[in-house]
Write a protein that holds these residues in place. Structure first.
Motif, short mmCIF file in Angstrom:
data_model
loop_
_atom_site.label_atom_id
_atom_site.label_comp_id
_atom_site.label_asym_id
_atom_site.label_seq_id
_atom_site.Cartn_x
_atom_site.Cartn_y
_atom_site.Cartn_z
N LEU B 53 -49.63 31.48 -7.92
CA LEU B 53 -49.57 30.01 -7.94
C LEU B 53 -48.44 29.53 -7.01
O LEU B 53 -48.59 28.52 -6.33
CB LEU B 53 -49.33 29.49 -9.36
CG LEU B 53 -50.50 29.69 -10.34
CD1 LEU B 53 -50.12 29.18 -11.73
CD2 LEU B 53 -51.75 29.00 -9.84
N ILE B 217 -44.05 19.89 -7.59
CA ILE B 217 -43.98 19.48 -9.00
C ILE B 217 -45.38 19.07 -9.49
O ILE B 217 -45.80 19.45 -10.59
CB ILE B 217 -43.00 18.29 -9.18
CG1 ILE B 217 -41.56 18.71 -8.89
CG2 ILE B 217 -43.12 17.66 -10.55
CD1 ILE B 217 -40.88 19.48 -9.98
N SER B 223 -51.40 22.84 -12.60
CA SER B 223 -51.61 24.19 -13.13
C SER B 223 -51.42 24.21 -14.64
O SER B 223 -52.19 24.84 -15.38
CB SER B 223 -50.62 25.18 -12.50
OG SER B 223 -50.71 25.13 -11.11
N PHE B 224 -50.39 23.52 -15.10
CA PHE B 224 -50.10 23.47 -16.53
C PHE B 224 -51.25 22.82 -17.29
O PHE B 224 -51.69 23.31 -18.33
CB PHE B 224 -48.80 22.70 -16.77
CG PHE B 224 -48.32 22.76 -18.18
CD1 PHE B 224 -48.59 21.74 -19.07
CD2 PHE B 224 -47.56 23.83 -18.63
CE1 PHE B 224 -48.14 21.80 -20.38
CE2 PHE B 224 -47.11 23.90 -19.94
CZ PHE B 224 -47.40 22.88 -20.81
N LEU B 297 -50.75 10.25 -18.75
CA LEU B 297 -49.84 10.64 -17.66
C LEU B 297 -50.02 9.71 -16.45
O LEU B 297 -49.03 9.29 -15.83
CB LEU B 297 -50.07 12.10 -17.25
CG LEU B 297 -49.67 13.15 -18.28
CD1 LEU B 297 -50.13 14.54 -17.85
CD2 LEU B 297 -48.16 13.18 -18.49
N THR B 314 -39.50 10.95 -8.36
CA THR B 314 -38.89 10.78 -9.69
C THR B 314 -39.97 10.57 -10.74
O THR B 314 -39.93 11.16 -11.81
CB THR B 314 -37.94 9.57 -9.70
OG1 THR B 314 -36.97 9.75 -8.70
CG2 THR B 314 -37.28 9.40 -11.05
N ILE B 317 -41.69 13.83 -11.43
CA ILE B 317 -40.85 14.72 -12.23
C ILE B 317 -40.87 14.30 -13.70
O ILE B 317 -41.02 15.13 -14.59
CB ILE B 317 -39.39 14.74 -11.71
CG1 ILE B 317 -39.34 15.51 -10.40
CG2 ILE B 317 -38.44 15.37 -12.72
CD1 ILE B 317 -38.00 15.44 -9.70
N ILE B 318 -40.75 13.00 -13.94
CA ILE B 318 -40.71 12.52 -15.33
C ILE B 318 -42.01 12.83 -16.05
O ILE B 318 -42.01 13.33 -17.19
CB ILE B 318 -40.38 11.02 -15.38
CG1 ILE B 318 -38.91 10.81 -15.03
CG2 ILE B 318 -40.68 10.43 -16.75
CD1 ILE B 318 -38.47 9.37 -14.91
N THR B 320 -44.14 15.09 -15.39
CA THR B 320 -44.27 16.55 -15.57
C THR B 320 -43.37 17.03 -16.71
O THR B 320 -43.78 17.87 -17.51
CB THR B 320 -43.91 17.27 -14.26
OG1 THR B 320 -44.71 16.74 -13.21
CG2 THR B 320 -44.16 18.77 -14.37
N MET B 321 -42.15 16.50 -16.77
CA MET B 321 -41.25 16.88 -17.86
C MET B 321 -41.87 16.57 -19.22
O MET B 321 -41.77 17.35 -20.16
CB MET B 321 -39.92 16.13 -17.74
CG MET B 321 -39.03 16.63 -16.63
SD MET B 321 -37.61 15.57 -16.39
CE MET B 321 -36.55 16.13 -17.71
N VAL B 322 -42.50 15.42 -19.32
CA VAL B 322 -43.15 15.08 -20.60
C VAL B 322 -44.37 15.96 -20.81
O VAL B 322 -44.60 16.47 -21.90
CB VAL B 322 -43.54 13.59 -20.64
CG1 VAL B 322 -44.31 13.28 -21.90
CG2 VAL B 322 -42.31 12.70 -20.55
N VAL B 324 -45.04 18.99 -19.92
CA VAL B 324 -44.79 20.38 -20.31
C VAL B 324 -44.04 20.49 -21.64
O VAL B 324 -43.84 21.59 -22.15
CB VAL B 324 -43.99 21.16 -19.23
CG1 VAL B 324 -44.67 21.09 -17.89
CG2 VAL B 324 -42.56 20.72 -19.15
#
Lengths: 469, 537
Positions: B53, B217, B223-224, B297, B314, B317-318, B320-322, B324
């Motif tokens: 990946l 990101i 992928s997640f 999302l 930004t 990123i935010i 994605t942070m939520v 995962v």
């Protein structure tokens, strides 16, 4: 300003009034308390997310508890540490130049940390047990622990000893004004929120309009979640986004105020963001559920049975029987007897029962069973009572007592009572289970078989019983 | 001055020291209570997958600069889809050595094809929702709001679920009737639908706003999401609540074709049931639940970009942070609760509200009498009411957002009284309404009734004061809040009727919350049945 001054007086007088209204209720008679608790299924099911310490401190420890997962743990409640790390630090840095805001913030952070860590646990990796943070248990652990074997737990134990010392006067104060029930927690929360709104109104005047709105939305929603959601994470999912938006806003405010400091915090945030994304990815892909069998640890990206199904190698029924051995025997019996009702204690096997909304009586925390048991202490009478209401089947989650976080272990006590009812009862016949027992046969070899009571080899998930006339 | 500077310097150092100690202490406590991360790392078995990946991610990131023509093929909907197919295959294959049974590439391709097929089916359903949503928006709201695809999708979902609700009320919810509904969705604007497919698949995506790190990101997030999306291709859900409630309701709805008695309102489960009703396939029902997090999302990203004006990286990123976060991930592939659907509509409501505020402020419309106030705020209230009312039909916890919106409406830079009114009023409503009985906490608060009465009294007093101080300002906010509530209740009203049919009670709480499920089996009834049985013996 005039209105604000009046409101301050109203708040103060109201709080004094509530204090004078009556004593807190902490000293019920022993029997009353147990009787009261035994029938409170919500206490066992919902409040495990909220904690069981002093009522006031249950609320005040919530931000720390949900971030570090003190009350309930598991992937389904894990939101990470970024919020609790960055929000206090950013607020402290922004308020550095005004001691009237800085000092209260420091005290609130410290206070929150002390009461949270003093109603928590230390996890010993070596013995794989939780040690509750009471002075005696922590001292006992520290006396026997090996710092080089588990340095993190050892350090946390030492830090906890320090926080327990600070907690002593706070505990006395808490017990004086609060308890299991009280008059003061709601007024403190409500007027605290009012004070927060008034404070925010003063502080955010110079921000852009949408930034102001973000702060109001976050503060308001967080308050309602805090006060009424009982610590249940999924009632406040929107806060997970809003809190990160808020952190970014605070970083921008800090950059305007102090460019260097703000830039460093931005870098830290990005660094931790990447760390958290990595951790989240790792956690999901490995999907650690149990560390009992080292050969199986980390293979959690897919459930192997579902993976086999996805590859087209097995069908729905085979999946069911692989995940819950023997379950189709029990479910087929229930589904053949279309009018019979089913008494369900936990499990999610409802899904496989036809017309389940019309046939399944739910009793997850055994509150209903306990009432019935009190009315019919005789086993035969209880079976007759079930059959008289056309309840012919009983499904039991063999891990029901595991969710019991109550200090009095009330759910565990009810579950034991259920076991007493079932065990050696000729009118409660086991139809199917996935629990594996072991015994020695006549040749002294160990043999394994499916059963409900005996020497347990593999605990299993469910047991289905039939009541016999 | 020098003294002040010294003190400031000392305070500065102390704050940074405190911050460092906080990080250390919190970090230790977190690590101690989360040993799973240690095991996740030390027993990590998918290094090969991560490397593969990583190479793809880097390749895509670098191709933007060094192979722009190749990147332009990937930078389309179809390009992203094909990358997704490749990632899915690699994820499925990565597990092949870790299971005890034989499996080969043809099995992996079979699984991948199931994933691809379901993704296409879900995409088409969402595109049809978007089509009808865009049509309604263009007819009813284009003068009020700027168009956005998340509003279109939201409107489409509301219409689809309401249609399914009414079909189920008459006991005729099945594949044919729902297909008919979706065909209508197509033919309200077939040209738009055709153009949507074209633009979604072949139009260049606006990725210039992302740096290479931002692209990586987003790739990580994709992928997640795919790991979890693949995991839901199961014959039944794995979570406790999804089996007992959310997907169980969907299954009962699909099998009976009619409304399921009992349960609080369940718009979320009706939405999930689409997969079962249309295709009789459980994994498509799970897929509908999964679509909710993707929409949430997207809504969060849109909110960050358009309302808060955060840059693309930004915002990426935010989200994605939520995405995962384990509490979120768990819901994606285990629990499949309807809370993501609620989250999408909550973000949508806030997006519309804050956009509405901006437009109202800019508008030259006079707002000094009741008629003009009504004329100004009515168009903005309808869409908000629709999304909030629909959200209430997913979970009553959306009341939190409704109250937050009232507080926001009452917020005035130079006048905090109306916000205070909203605060007191909301506390009174919640406590009188017994919201805290749901969590079982009410019994511990001995002063709850007093607090409710005090809050109500303070709300009335402060509202009277606000009205006297500025009648027009107060009137605007009350009218706006009132209109939103009316439209929300209108959209919620089918559930109130259903709940009345279930409970035969006009009690407002029962009409909002519905009844519990299962046969009526109180202790009194069991005792009575037992006595009768003993008599007959």
């Amino acid at each position: 300003m005039r209105v604000g001054r009046h409101i301050k007086w109203i708040v103060c007088l109201s709080l004094i009034g509530f204090f004078l209204l009556g004593d807190t209720e902490i000293l019920l008679s022993q029997n009353d308390e147990i009787q009261e608790i035994v029938n409170d299924s919500k206490r066992e099911e919902v409040q495990r997310y909220f904690g069981y310490e002093l009522l006031l401190y249950r609320y005040l420890t919530l931000p720390y508890d949900i971030s570090v997962n003190i009350n309930e743990h598991g992937l389904f409640v894990e939101i990470g540490f970024i919020y609790i790390l960055f929000i206090p630090i950013l607020l402290l840095l922004i308020s550095r130049r005004k001691l009237k805001y800085l000092i209260p913030l420091v005290l609130i952070t410290l206070f929150s940390w002390v009461i949270s860590t003093s109603n928590s646990f230390v996890y010993s990796n070596a013995s794989q047990i939780k040690i509750e943070t009471t002075k005696d248990l922590i001292n006992e652990y520290m006396a026997n622990a090996n710092g080089s074997e588990e340095p993190v737990a050892f350090l946390v134990g030492n830090i906890t000893k320090f926080s327990l010392t600070l907690y002593e006067p706070l505990n006395k104060f808490g017990n004086w004004i609060s308890g299991n029930k009280d008059h003061v927690t709601y007024p403190i929360l409500m007027f605290g929120f009012l004070g927060l709104i008034l404070l925010i109104h003063n502080l955010i005047r110079d921000l852009k309009t949408n930034q102001q709105y973000l702060i109001i939305i976050f503060s308001s929603y967080a308050f309602f979640w805090f006060a009424f959601a009982g610590g249940i994470i999924w009632y406040g999912y929107i806060l997970l986004f809003l809190a990160y938006f808020l952190i970014h806003l605070l970083i921008n405010v800090l950059i305007k105020q102090d460019y260097k400091a703000g830039l460093w915090m931005k870098r830290f945030f990005l660094g931790f963001a990447i760390l958290w994304i990595g951790m989240g990815f790792l956690s999901r892909v490995s999907n650690i559920q149990s560390v009992a069998n080292p050969d199986e640890i980390g293979k959690g990206i897919f459930n192997p049975v579902f993976y086999e199904y996805g590859l087209g190698k097995i069908n729905d029924t085979e999946v069911k029987n692989k995940i819950y051995p023997n379950v189709t025997t029990g479910l087929d019996a229930i589904n053949r007897d279309k009018n019979a009702l089913v008494w369900r204690v936990g499990t999610s096997l409802t899904y496989f029962i036809d017309n389940n909304t019309e046939r399944v009586v739910m009793d997850n925390q055994l509150g209903r069973f306990q009432n019935l048991r009190t009315t019919y202490p005789d086993n035969n009478a209880l079976v007759d009572a079930f059959l008289a209401s056309n309840i012919k089947y009983l499904i039991v989650d063999l891990n029901t007592a595991q969710i019991d976080k109550t200090p009095q272990r009330t759910l565990t006590a009810k579950y034991r009572e259920l076991e007493r009812f079932i065990q050696n009862n000729p009118r409660v016949q086991l139809i199917s289970t996935d629990r594996i027992l072991q015994r020695r046969n006549s040749m002294q070899n160990i043999e394994y078989f499916y059963g409900d009571f005996g020497q347990v080899y593999l605990n299993g998930y469910y047991a289905i019983y039939q009541f016999i006339r | 001055m020098v003294e002040k500077a010294k003190i400031r310097s000392i305070v500065n150092i102390l704050v940074w020291v405190f911050a460092a100690i906080w990080l250390f202490v919190l970090g230790l406590d977190y690590i101690n209570k989360h040993p799973a991360y240690y095991y996740s790392l030390s027993y990590f078995r998918y290094t090969g997958l991560v490397v593969q990946l990583g190479i793809i991610a880097l390749g895509i990131g670098l191709s933007r600069k060094y192979l722009p023509k190749f990147f332009s093929y990937i930078n389309t909907g179809i390009g992203v889809f094909l990358v997704g197919v490749l990632i899915s295959f690699l994820i499925i294959r990565s597990n092949s050595e870790l299971v005890s049974f034989e499996n080969n590439t043809s099995d992996h391709l079979h699984f991948t094809s199931r994933v691809v097929a379901s993704a296409i089916q879900l995409f088409l359903i969402m595109l049809l929702c978007r089509n009808v949503g865009a049509f309604i928006f263009s007819k009813c709201f284009s003068k009020t709001y700027d168009a956005h695809f998340i509003i279109d999708i939201g409107l489409g979902i509301v219409l689809m679920v309401l249609s399914m609700f009414f079909l189920a009320m008459f006991g005729v919810l099945n594949a044919y009737s729902l297909l008919l509904v979706l065909i209508v969705f197509l033919f309200v604007n077939p040209i738009q639908f055709y153009q949507s497919i074209g633009s979604t698949l072949f139009k260049q995506l606006d990725t210039k706003q992302f740096s290479m790190a931002g692209l990586i990101i987003l790739f990580t997030l994709l992928s997640f999401l795919l790991v979890n999306y693949i995991s839901i291709h199961t014959p039944f859900p794995s979570g406790f609540d999804s089996r007992n409630y959310y997907v169980n309701i969907s299954k009962l709805l699909a099998s009976s074709g009619s409304i399921v008695q009992g349960f609080p309102p369940y718009n979320g489960s009706i939405f999930i049931a689409t997969g079962l009703v249309l295709f009789d396939q459980s994994h498509l029902a799970h897929g509908m639940a999964f679509v909710n997090i993707v929409l949430a999302l997207l809504a969060a990203y849109t909110f960050a970009r358009q309302i808060l004006k955060y840059d693309a990286d930004t915002s990426a990123i935010i989200i994605t942070m939520v995405g995962v976060t384990p509490a979120i991930a768990n819901q994606m592939f285990v629990e499949l609760k309807v809370d993501f659907g609620l989250l999408f509509f909550q973000l949508l409501a806030l997006f519309c509200l804050l956009n509405g505020f901006k437009k109202i402020k800019k508008s030259q419309q006079p707002r000094d009498n009741f008629k003009d106030i009504l004329k100004t705020y009515l168009p903005y209230s309808i869409l908000l009411g629709v999304f909030i009312g629909y959200g209430l039909g997913i979970k009553m916890i959306n009341l939190f957002l409704l109250i937050v919106i009232f507080i926001l409406i009452g917020w005035e830079k130079d006048n905090r009284i109306l916000s205070i009114v909203m605060v007191f009023a909301s506390i009174a409503v919640f406590l009188f309404g017994g919201i805290d009985t749901i969590s079982g906490l009410r019994q511990y608060h001995l002063s709850a009734n007093y607090v409710a009465m005090a809050a109500a009294l303070l709300a009335i007093i402060s509202f009277a004061y606000a009205f006297i101080k500025s009648r027009i300002l107060a009137l605007r906010r009350v009218v706006f809040a009132g209109l939103i509530t009316i439209f929300a209740l209108m959209v919620f009203s089918p559930w109130a009727v259903k709940n009345y049919q279930d409970t035969k009670s006009l009690n407002p709480k029962k009409m909002l919350m519905g009844s519990s499920t299962g046969p009526e089996m109180s202790l009194a009834k069991i005792k009575k049945n037992y006595r009768n049985a003993q008599k007959n013996k």
